[in-house]
Design a protein around this motif. Structure first.
Motif, PDB file in Angstrom:
ATOM      1  N   VAL A 160      -8.801  15.251   7.894  1.00 31.40           N
ATOM      2  CA  VAL A 160      -9.100  14.717   6.569  1.00 31.40           C
ATOM      3  C   VAL A 160      -8.436  13.351   6.507  1.00 31.40           C
ATOM      4  O   VAL A 160      -7.261  13.216   6.842  1.00 31.40           O
ATOM      5  N   TRP A 161      -9.194  12.337   6.115  1.00 26.95           N
ATOM      6  CA  TRP A 161      -8.676  10.972   6.155  1.00 26.95           C
ATOM      7  C   TRP A 161      -9.013  10.247   4.859  1.00 26.95           C
ATOM      8  O   TRP A 161      -9.888  10.647   4.118  1.00 26.95           O
ATOM      9  N   PHE A 162      -8.251   9.167   4.639  1.00 25.64           N
ATOM     10  CA  PHE A 162      -8.565   8.244   3.550  1.00 25.64           C
ATOM     11  C   PHE A 162      -8.280   6.825   4.014  1.00 25.64           C
ATOM     12  O   PHE A 162      -7.540   6.612   4.975  1.00 25.64           O
ATOM     13  N   GLU A 163      -8.910   5.879   3.346  1.00 29.99           N
ATOM     14  CA  GLU A 163      -8.702   4.471   3.629  1.00 29.99           C
ATOM     15  C   GLU A 163      -8.252   3.756   2.360  1.00 29.99           C
ATOM     16  O   GLU A 163      -8.653   4.099   1.252  1.00 29.99           O
TER      17      GLU A 163
ATOM     18  N   LEU B 244      -7.698  13.244  -6.567  1.00 31.09           N
ATOM     19  CA  LEU B 244      -6.810  12.071  -6.470  1.00 31.09           C
ATOM     20  C   LEU B 244      -7.180  11.209  -5.264  1.00 31.09           C
ATOM     21  O   LEU B 244      -7.254   9.987  -5.370  1.00 31.09           O
ATOM     22  N   VAL B 245      -7.388  11.860  -4.131  1.00 31.55           N
ATOM     23  CA  VAL B 245      -7.769  11.118  -2.923  1.00 31.55           C
ATOM     24  C   VAL B 245      -9.069  10.362  -3.177  1.00 31.55           C
ATOM     25  O   VAL B 245      -9.191   9.181  -2.844  1.00 31.55           O
ATOM     26  N   HIS B 246     -10.037  11.018  -3.780  1.00 28.86           N
ATOM     27  CA  HIS B 246     -11.330  10.398  -4.077  1.00 28.86           C
ATOM     28  C   HIS B 246     -11.177   9.178  -4.992  1.00 28.86           C
ATOM     29  O   HIS B 246     -11.762   8.127  -4.747  1.00 28.86           O
ATOM     30  N   ARG B 247     -10.396   9.316  -6.038  1.00 24.68           N
ATOM     31  CA  ARG B 247     -10.278   8.254  -7.041  1.00 24.68           C
ATOM     32  C   ARG B 247      -9.373   7.098  -6.607  1.00 24.68           C
ATOM     33  O   ARG B 247      -9.572   5.971  -7.049  1.00 24.68           O
ATOM     34  N   MET B 248      -8.377   7.376  -5.781  1.00 24.50           N
ATOM     35  CA  MET B 248      -7.384   6.350  -5.460  1.00 24.50           C
ATOM     36  C   MET B 248      -7.620   5.657  -4.126  1.00 24.50           C
ATOM     37  O   MET B 248      -7.004   4.632  -3.859  1.00 24.50           O
ATOM     38  N   SER B 249      -8.505   6.183  -3.293  1.00 29.38           N
ATOM     39  CA  SER B 249      -8.751   5.565  -1.979  1.00 29.38           C
ATOM     40  C   SER B 249     -10.020   4.721  -2.015  1.00 29.38           C
ATOM     41  O   SER B 249     -10.862   4.868  -2.902  1.00 29.38           O
ATOM     42  N   THR B 250     -10.131   3.848  -1.041  1.00 27.16           N
ATOM     43  CA  THR B 250     -11.342   3.052  -0.873  1.00 27.16           C
ATOM     44  C   THR B 250     -12.475   3.936  -0.352  1.00 27.16           C
ATOM     45  O   THR B 250     -13.626   3.796  -0.745  1.00 27.16           O
ATOM     46  N   ASP B 251     -12.106   4.849   0.553  1.00 29.60           N
ATOM     47  CA  ASP B 251     -13.057   5.784   1.139  1.00 29.60           C
ATOM     48  C   ASP B 251     -12.255   6.972   1.659  1.00 29.60           C
ATOM     49  O   ASP B 251     -11.048   6.868   1.882  1.00 29.60           O
ATOM     50  N   TRP B 252     -12.925   8.092   1.852  1.00 27.43           N
ATOM     51  CA  TRP B 252     -12.269   9.252   2.428  1.00 27.43           C
ATOM     52  C   TRP B 252     -13.327  10.157   3.020  1.00 27.43           C
ATOM     53  O   TRP B 252     -14.519  10.002   2.755  1.00 27.43           O
ATOM     54  N   GLY B 253     -12.894  11.089   3.859  1.00 22.69           N
ATOM     55  CA  GLY B 253     -13.845  11.996   4.459  1.00 22.69           C
ATOM     56  C   GLY B 253     -13.164  13.086   5.257  1.00 22.69           C
ATOM     57  O   GLY B 253     -11.940  13.140   5.361  1.00 22.69           O
ATOM     58  N   VAL B 254     -13.996  13.941   5.827  1.00 25.01           N
ATOM     59  CA  VAL B 254     -13.543  15.057   6.649  1.00 25.01           C
ATOM     60  C   VAL B 254     -14.379  15.053   7.915  1.00 25.01           C
ATOM     61  O   VAL B 254     -15.596  14.850   7.863  1.00 25.01           O
TER      62      VAL B 254
ATOM     63  N   LEU C 169       0.812  -1.218   0.000  1.00 28.62           N
ATOM     64  CA  LEU C 169       0.000   0.000   0.000  1.00 28.62           C
ATOM     65  C   LEU C 169       0.846   1.268   0.000  1.00 28.62           C
ATOM     66  O   LEU C 169       0.307   2.372  -0.113  1.00 28.62           O
ATOM     67  N   ALA C 170       2.167   1.120   0.108  1.00 25.30           N
ATOM     68  CA  ALA C 170       3.039   2.274   0.351  1.00 25.30           C
ATOM     69  C   ALA C 170       2.955   3.333  -0.745  1.00 25.30           C
ATOM     70  O   ALA C 170       2.818   4.519  -0.440  1.00 25.30           O
ATOM     71  N   HIS C 171       3.037   2.953  -1.993  1.00 24.29           N
ATOM     72  CA  HIS C 171       3.072   3.947  -3.076  1.00 24.29           C
ATOM     73  C   HIS C 171       1.830   4.843  -3.054  1.00 24.29           C
ATOM     74  O   HIS C 171       1.928   6.078  -3.049  1.00 24.29           O
ATOM     75  N   THR C 172       0.665   4.219  -3.021  1.00 28.72           N
ATOM     76  CA  THR C 172      -0.588   4.993  -3.023  1.00 28.72           C
ATOM     77  C   THR C 172      -0.746   5.767  -1.728  1.00 28.72           C
ATOM     78  O   THR C 172      -1.119   6.952  -1.740  1.00 28.72           O
ATOM     79  N   ALA C 173      -0.459   5.127  -0.594  1.00 34.25           N
ATOM     80  CA  ALA C 173      -0.612   5.807   0.695  1.00 34.25           C
ATOM     81  C   ALA C 173       0.299   7.019   0.803  1.00 34.25           C
ATOM     82  O   ALA C 173      -0.120   8.086   1.268  1.00 34.25           O
ATOM     83  N   GLU C 174       1.543   6.886   0.346  1.00 34.13           N
ATOM     84  CA  GLU C 174       2.470   8.007   0.403  1.00 34.13           C
ATOM     85  C   GLU C 174       2.009   9.163  -0.488  1.00 34.13           C
ATOM     86  O   GLU C 174       2.091  10.329  -0.097  1.00 34.13           O
ATOM     87  N   LEU C 175       1.532   8.864  -1.680  1.00 35.41           N
ATOM     88  CA  LEU C 175       1.031   9.902  -2.574  1.00 35.41           C
ATOM     89  C   LEU C 175      -0.141  10.649  -1.941  1.00 35.41           C
ATOM     90  O   LEU C 175      -0.177  11.886  -1.924  1.00 35.41           O
ATOM     91  N   LEU C 176      -1.088   9.907  -1.385  1.00 34.72           N
ATOM     92  CA  LEU C 176      -2.281  10.539  -0.824  1.00 34.72           C
ATOM     93  C   LEU C 176      -1.973  11.309   0.458  1.00 34.72           C
ATOM     94  O   LEU C 176      -2.531  12.389   0.682  1.00 34.72           O
TER      95      LEU C 176
END
Length: 151
Positions: free
Chosen positions: A146-149, A127-137, A65-72
């Motif tokens: 602000v978080w993402f999963e 990017l956060v919206h498209r690349m994460s499973t979920d996100w929110g504020v 998960l590192a590449h995507t998590a680091e970008l987000l």
């Protein structure tokens, strides 16, 4: 406002440094939460957050998960640096999914927007919206989170 570049580790865990990181801390005893780490209010915060996140994902054997998590995480920290004042904090949680949370001192909520092709910015939350499973504020006592999963 400038914050000191080094912060303390979570109380439940002894200090540990990811190589080259200005942040300290390790996942808590149950392996479900790391942080919160206080991030400096300067561009080095993105690099520091990525390094701390990478160390946690390695500890939790979630390197895939590192590449995507680091970008987000870079996007969220960068947005906080551009649009808010006050303290920045990073927390990483492991439940069914990996959750990365960036807290700042602003009560103003971020908004997704459609960036025009020539716009220099405005793509971060998309990017956060498209690349994460979920996100929110979420509103916090001191501002917002602000978080993402990722799964």
């Amino acid at each position: 406002m400038h914050h000191p570049p080094i912060s303390g580790a979570p109380e439940e865990a002894p200090p540990h440094r990811a190589e080259g990181s200005v942040l300290a801390g390790v996942p808590r005893q149950d392996g479900r939460k790391a942080g919160p780490w206080h991030l400096p209010s300067d561009p080095a915060a993105c690099r520091s957050a990525r390094r701390a996140l990478r160390a946690v994902l390695t500890d939790w054997e979630l390197e895939h998960l590192a590449h995507t998590a680091e970008l987000l995480v870079s996007e969220l920290v960068g947005n906080a640096l551009l649009h808010t004042d006050g303290p920045l904090r990073l927390t990483v949680e492991r439940h069914e999914n990996l959750r990365c949370r960036v807290e700042d001192g602003s009560r103003e909520l971020p908004h997704r927007r459609a960036a025009a092709p020539d716009d220099e910015g405005g793509r971060g939350l998309e990017l956060v919206h498209r690349m994460s499973t979920d996100w929110g504020v979420e509103q916090t006592a001191d501002g917002k989170s602000v978080w993402f999963e990722l799964d």
